[in-house]
Design an enzyme around this catalytic site. Structure first.
Site, PDB file in Angstrom:
ATOM      1  N   GLY A   1      -4.985  -5.707   6.150  1.00 45.17           N
ATOM      2  CA  GLY A   1      -6.047  -4.737   6.391  1.00 45.17           C
ATOM      3  C   GLY A   1      -7.095  -5.139   7.401  1.00 45.17           C
ATOM      4  O   GLY A   1      -7.568  -4.316   8.190  1.00 45.17           O
TER       5      GLY A   1
ATOM      6  N   GLY B   1     -10.667  -3.298   2.178  1.00 51.38           N
ATOM      7  CA  GLY B   1      -9.636  -3.393   3.216  1.00 51.38           C
ATOM      8  C   GLY B   1      -9.592  -2.144   4.070  1.00 51.38           C
ATOM      9  O   GLY B   1     -10.553  -1.379   4.125  1.00 51.38           O
ATOM     10  N   ASP B   2      -8.455  -1.926   4.724  1.00 48.35           N
ATOM     11  CA  ASP B   2      -8.375  -0.805   5.662  1.00 48.35           C
ATOM     12  C   ASP B   2      -8.044   0.526   4.996  1.00 48.35           C
ATOM     13  O   ASP B   2      -8.330   1.582   5.564  1.00 48.35           O
ATOM     14  CB  ASP B   2      -7.348  -1.089   6.762  1.00 48.35           C
ATOM     15  CG  ASP B   2      -5.931  -1.172   6.206  1.00 48.35           C
ATOM     16  OD1 ASP B   2      -5.758  -1.768   5.118  1.00 48.35           O
ATOM     17  OD2 ASP B   2      -5.008  -0.638   6.843  1.00 48.35           O
TER      18      ASP B   2
ATOM     19  N   ARG C   1     -14.185  -7.299  -1.595  1.00 49.52           N
ATOM     20  CA  ARG C   1     -13.635  -7.023  -0.261  1.00 49.52           C
ATOM     21  C   ARG C   1     -13.139  -5.582  -0.163  1.00 49.52           C
ATOM     22  O   ARG C   1     -12.553  -5.046  -1.094  1.00 49.52           O
ATOM     23  CB  ARG C   1     -12.476  -7.988  -0.014  1.00 49.52           C
ATOM     24  CG  ARG C   1     -11.662  -7.700   1.251  1.00 49.52           C
ATOM     25  CD  ARG C   1     -10.285  -7.163   0.892  1.00 49.52           C
ATOM     26  NE  ARG C   1      -9.415  -7.115   2.078  1.00 49.52           N
ATOM     27  CZ  ARG C   1      -8.261  -6.456   2.107  1.00 49.52           C
ATOM     28  NH1 ARG C   1      -7.819  -5.816   1.048  1.00 49.52           N
ATOM     29  NH2 ARG C   1      -7.531  -6.443   3.201  1.00 49.52           N
TER      30      ARG C   1
ATOM     31  N   THR D   1       0.898  -1.140   0.000  1.00 54.29           N
ATOM     32  CA  THR D   1       0.000   0.000   0.000  1.00 54.29           C
ATOM     33  C   THR D   1       0.934   1.185   0.000  1.00 54.29           C
ATOM     34  O   THR D   1       2.082   1.052   0.379  1.00 54.29           O
ATOM     35  CB  THR D   1      -0.845  -0.027   1.288  1.00 54.29           C
ATOM     36  OG1 THR D   1      -1.704  -1.153   1.251  1.00 54.29           O
ATOM     37  CG2 THR D   1      -1.669   1.223   1.461  1.00 54.29           C
TER      38      THR D   1
ATOM     39  N   THR E   1      -0.220   0.426   6.603  1.00 51.58           N
ATOM     40  CA  THR E   1      -0.032  -0.581   5.559  1.00 51.58           C
ATOM     41  C   THR E   1       0.117  -1.931   6.239  1.00 51.58           C
ATOM     42  O   THR E   1       0.895  -2.070   7.185  1.00 51.58           O
ATOM     43  CB  THR E   1       1.202  -0.301   4.686  1.00 51.58           C
ATOM     44  OG1 THR E   1       1.408  -1.418   3.824  1.00 51.58           O
ATOM     45  CG2 THR E   1       2.455  -0.058   5.508  1.00 51.58           C
ATOM     46  N   GLY E   2      -0.637  -2.899   5.777  1.00 53.35           N
ATOM     47  CA  GLY E   2      -0.514  -4.207   6.415  1.00 53.35           C
ATOM     48  C   GLY E   2      -1.721  -5.050   6.103  1.00 53.35           C
ATOM     49  O   GLY E   2      -2.453  -4.796   5.144  1.00 53.35           O
TER      50      GLY E   2
END
Lengths: 354, 354
Positions: free
Chosen positions: A273, A249-250, A247, A219, A270-271
């Site tokens: 999510g 994500g974060d 989906r 990200t 970033t990771g």
């Protein structure tokens, strides 16, 4: 005299037993100064290991990170806003195939590219976010337009694309997001998934990325403080390779992927999510700073190294506070990251220990 | 002896000067007890005025709120989980045309019904959310299935519907969500919008609802504490009448519309979603409790009556903490709400002063 010593001990123990007041004394920072501007960016976190990287590829990453952070820094040095610095830096990362955002976005299970992004202004607490767009060249620009020119905070899918067209945001054919490398990643995962299904094994969540060696979460994001003392943050992503069911994500979730508040700090995550949403990572760091009055570094460390880890989540954040202090915290082997302060001091790092 | 008095004064002043430790002393609550279960529900907040309500309509609302809270209470009394109580209560509200969720969902600008929902488990911090589904009878059940049976937290649109089918969640024809009243609301707003455009006036954000007299934000939600000391929350909505561009509001956003954490409280929001996202309302209340160690009521009051109001946002929340304390806080004229505690004491209210 002994009585005075006893009194001193009682007094000291009263101070020491109260951890809240202790933190308060430690973390008290000077008031925000106009000269303490700066910004910090990331290009994804994950198992990024030197042994899997060629020198030329590593150089390409460092060059692009430097280009992005210098461009954002120039905006700030010239008296531009933190939001302008955020979108300027992110645009450069979005236009590079190296990162999982914009041009380099990964493929969904269906072989499409669905992009998410968000921005937040720490001064007004305005925010804009978009999820699941397939034709917008620079998703961060659309998130900004949602913030500035719509009555909503979050738009999605075809509706968001319709809004993009009305706003004159650059639209591209979905094929613009095709890159051989990302497409091969998807094929490789689909193959593995097929084999797992044939063996009746449960299919793992697999987000193989050739540049972040196993699990990956590429990200891009930026957090900035401008000369006016205003904070801003933004995040842009292609999500996870092989993602299904539209989906989200974060990255487009305010409070999870992006958060900015002049009272505390600006954060981009970033990771993995799902864990960042459950942990409300970006807002949790800001809330911890504001309510527990701990430093940005202490808050970031507790949230990423303890709370997120305890949930089972991996990834990292970049963040800058109202005084220009920066945190680049992650619990993975590496995170593409860079920081530049008001004096022009530049830090570019990829691996954990450097 | 004088020295001892001086010592005492120093000691006391050290305590009194530190507000953090003061709050700590005030808010210290007894440890969670298994008997303190309970739940609290809402059916939307807004300008709900007695003079605009007929007796029979008011009775219909009170009856449905009672039916919903008693059903959730029975789950808890029988030793069921807080999550089961949340979905049981919300299902009843979703199946009623009185509330803007499930059957009674409002219409989008395009004349469709797009439903959002989310749930969160305070024990595991697991969460599930769905946005923009058009064929799922009970969106809260799908949010729960996303939490329990998918590797993701948030699914949207057609992808979420595909997942619903795979999970055996009840699918209905979109016409199921047609109600005369909601459709007329949309027509009335479209008419106003057209007139405003003809006069070159900016079109207001209008979410006229015949049951919540002007601006309206009919959402349903529930927060519950079970006998095991576990918290859960859920929220379900049809969003805003005349919403455009596949807008996503706060109901499916973890931290904004829904949040639950055994360390603090469970919260479900209802109101002008954009402000609830920007204010991270649900998570902010929980974070304030956890980090500032204030009571649920104090946190809810500060967030809804001050922070949200200062942003320009209107609406409310229902919340229950780990000790069974409840907050039903709103800054609008009314909020459909009900609470029932372990002793079976029932509270049902609509207007501000009752």
């Amino acid at each position: 005299m002994n009585k005075w010593i006893a009194c001193l001990i009682i007094g000291l123990s009263l101070i020491c037993c109260d951890t809240s007041s202790k933190e308060k004394l430690i973390s008290k920072s000077p008031a925000s100064k106009s000269e303490s501007f700066g910004l910090v960016i990331h290009g994804g976190a994950g198992t990024i290991l030197k042994e899997n990287m060629t020198d030329s590829l590593e150089m390409a990453y460092r060059d692009k990170l430097e280009e992005a952070i210098r461009a954002g820094h120039k905006v700030l040095a010239d008296g531009g806003t933190s939001m302008k610095a955020v979108t300027t830096s992110i645009n450069i990362l979005e236009n590079s195939p190296l990162f999982n955002a914009g041009k380099g976005a990964v493929f969904t299970h269906e072989g499409t590219n669905e992009l998410d992004a968000s921005v937040m202004d720490g001064h007004t607490l305005n925010a804009g976010a978009i999820a699941g767009v397939t034709t917008v060249k620079n998703p961060i620009d659309l998130a900004l337009a949602v913030m500035n020119n719509s009555e909503h905070v979050m738009l999605s899918a075809k509706g968001a694309e319709k809004f993009a067209t009305e706003q004159g945001i650059e639209i591209v054919d979905p094929s613009y997001f095709y890159t051989d490398r990302r497409f091969k990643s998807l094929q490789s995962i689909l193959e593995k998934e097929k084999k797992a299904l044939e063996k009746n094994q449960s299919t793992p969540i697999s987000y193989l990325d050739p540049f972040i060696n196993d699990y990956k979460y590429g990200t891009v994001g930026c957090a900035a403080l401008d000369k006016f003392g205003n904070l801003a943050a933004g995040t842009s992503t292609g999500g996870m390779t092989n993602k299904k069911y539209n989906r989200i994500g974060d990255a487009p979730i305010i409070g999870a992927g992006t958060y900015a508040n002049n009272a505390s700090c600006a954060v981009s995550s970033t990771g993995w999510g799902e864990y960042f949403i459950r942990g409300m990572v970006a807002h949790d760091i800001a809330a911890m700073m504001e309510y527990k009055e701990v430093t940005l570094q202490d808050a970031a460390q507790e949230v990423i190294q303890q709370k997120l880890k305890n949930l089972g989540g991996t990834g990292g954040i970049v963040s800058i506070d109202k005084n220009g202090n920066v945190a680049m915290e992650f619990n993975t082997a590496g995170m593409y990251r860079a920081h530049m302060n008001a004096e022009g001091k530049l830090i570019i790092k990829i691996y954990e220990n450097e």
